[in-house]
Design a protein around this motif. Structure first.
Motif, PDB file in Angstrom:
ATOM      1  N   PRO A  36     121.905 -15.326  20.618  1.00  0.00           N
ATOM      2  CA  PRO A  36     120.598 -14.682  20.810  1.00  0.00           C
ATOM      3  C   PRO A  36     119.788 -14.574  19.519  1.00  0.00           C
ATOM      4  CG  PRO A  36     122.303 -13.480  21.987  1.00  0.00           C
ATOM      5  CD  PRO A  36     123.021 -14.505  21.167  1.00  0.00           C
ATOM      6  N   LEU A  37     120.452 -14.303  18.400  1.00  0.00           N
ATOM      7  CA  LEU A  37     119.756 -14.238  17.118  1.00  0.00           C
ATOM      8  C   LEU A  37     119.205 -15.608  16.737  1.00  0.00           C
ATOM      9  CD1 LEU A  37     118.895 -12.955  14.456  1.00  0.00           C
ATOM     10  CD2 LEU A  37     121.253 -13.235  13.626  1.00  0.00           C
ATOM     11  N   GLY A  38     120.026 -16.643  16.901  1.00  0.00           N
ATOM     12  CA  GLY A  38     119.576 -17.992  16.584  1.00  0.00           C
ATOM     13  C   GLY A  38     118.402 -18.423  17.443  1.00  0.00           C
ATOM     14  N   LEU A  39     118.436 -18.072  18.732  1.00  0.00           N
ATOM     15  CA  LEU A  39     117.340 -18.441  19.632  1.00  0.00           C
ATOM     16  C   LEU A  39     116.050 -17.701  19.247  1.00  0.00           C
ATOM     17  CD1 LEU A  39     116.668 -20.161  22.131  1.00  0.00           C
ATOM     18  CD2 LEU A  39     117.194 -18.153  23.540  1.00  0.00           C
ATOM     19  N   SER A  40     116.180 -16.442  18.853  1.00  0.00           N
ATOM     20  CA  SER A  40     115.008 -15.695  18.393  1.00  0.00           C
ATOM     21  C   SER A  40     114.405 -16.358  17.164  1.00  0.00           C
ATOM     22  CB  SER A  40     115.404 -14.249  18.053  1.00  0.00           C
ATOM     23  OG  SER A  40     115.869 -13.559  19.189  1.00  0.00           O
TER      24      SER A  40
END
Length: 387
Positions: A101-105
């Motif tokens: 989720p952090l990478g996608l953000s």
């Protein structure tokens, strides 16, 4: 290009291949006088570590424990926060090491702000499901990974075989950047009777070593099978597991004679590599497998499947031992043959020679070249859009 932001769900003190590799890259860029920021969940780090002064800073975001891996965290979605931070101080390039989720953000915020973007394909997440009864999710997970990486300017992978696999699966703009090893830290000169006594390695029988996160997808039951087969043959054999993880209790039940020493780093880890007789590494889910290169640098022969790092570094019978993937019986037979049929002294020497060709300075320089190419190409593209 002077300001680079690395985004990752894992970083030391986490102990795994992704975090330790990224730390070497991050500190390498900081020592080259780039201004580096690392975005990571709930970081405990401070600036000025690893002798890089004010060139390295950490930005903490919220995270939660990963299911089945409570010792690791994944970052929660934070698109708005990253967009705000980067709008005020825009990085020249963003490098995303993990696809959570952090990478996608970070991906969405980078694209919104027209920041050049490089990603790493470091973990075969699509392979993990079958080890937990969730194999039907594999195709869905890979579809997400393909979407993720095809929305970056460049995806870096550690081996040619992974490059070919991903290209066949229609992931574009891939480059190969191999991993490195610290050949000063991991060295055969640590092999001696005194150290073996200190760390619990027996002088009276062969010792096999496993260095791994203790997780189901690492195929560690095959290490246990090798141990029992060798015990039948030699009468006495020692097996040591270096690492920790959710599968530890299963291994303790199936192999009560094993020595479990937990995670080791630095010189402590080097001592185990240098003083064991054979490392058994049966994982089939690696994109690389840093431990293979660390063992070779220590002059420790490795028995592994012919995949990931081993496929490109290990020559069967010359500097280690390989078996075709998924051939469990052949793996066990090879383990039985090694101590009888091969001069391990020569294998140790050749293993060390192989590792000496894979230093970190070369890896960092190649990564820098890829970053600069993406940065320069992106400037050209943005100018065209502007006009």
């Amino acid at each position: 290009m002077k300001n680079i932001c690395f985004v990752t769900e894992t970083y030391p003190p986490d102990i795994n291949g992704v975090s330790l590799t990224l730390e070497r890259i991050v500190t390498g860029f900081a020592r080259k006088n780039y201004h580096v920021t690392v975005v990571v969940p709930d970081t405990k780090h401070s600036t000025g570590t690893n002798g890089v002064g004010q060139n390295l800073n950490f930005l903490s975001v919220k995270g939660i424990p990963i299911p089945l891996y409570s010792e690791l965290k994944m970052g929660l979605p934070c698109y708005g926060y990253l967009r705000k931070i980067w709008s005020n101080r825009k990085p020249d390039l963003v490098h995303i090491a993990t696809e959570g989720p952090l990478g996608l953000s970070a991906l969405y915020a980078s694209k919104k702000l027209s920041i050049p973007l490089v990603s790493d394909f470091r973990t075969n997440f699509h392979e993990y499901g079958k080890y937990y009864g969730l194999g039907f999710f594999g195709q869905l997970i890979f579809s997400y990974l393909r979407y993720f990486h095809n929305n970056t300017n460049k995806t870096l992978v550690p081996t040619q075989s992974l490059f070919e696999f991903l290209r066949a699966k229609k992931i574009n703009n891939i480059s190969v950047i191999p991993r490195g090893v610290d050949v000063k830290k991991f060295h055969p000169h640590l092999r001696c009777k005194k150290i073996r006594s200190e760390i619990g390695i027996s002088d009276s029988c062969p010792t096999i070593l496993s260095v791994s996160r203790l997780a189901r997808e690492k195929n560690l039951d095959l290490v246990v099978d090798c141990f029992y087969e060798l015990k039948k043959k030699y009468g006495q054999i020692q097996v040591i597991f270096v690492g920790s993880g959710p599968y530890m209790n299963n291994l303790k039940k199936s192999c009560p004679d094993a020595l479990f020493v937990g995670y080791k780093t630095g010189v402590e880890l080097s001592k185990y590599y240098a003083n064991a007789d054979l490392m058994v590494f049966p994982s089939l889910t690696e994109t690389f497998g840093n431990v293979t290169l660390e063992a070779l640098a220590s002059g420790l022969p490795v028995l592994c499947y012919d995949t990931a790092a081993a496929k490109e570094l290990v020559i069967d019978g010359e500097n280690g031992f390989t078996v075709s993937p998924f051939q469990k019986e052949a793996f066990l037979r090879k383990a039985m043959q090694i101590f009888d049929q091969v001069n391990l002294g020569n294998v140790r020497i050749n293993a060390r020679k192989t590792a000496e060709k894979n230093c970190w300075d070369s890896v960092i320089n190649k990564t820098e070249k890829e970053f600069l190419n993406v940065f320069e190409n992106s400037k050209t593209i943005y100018k065209k859009f502007a006009t």
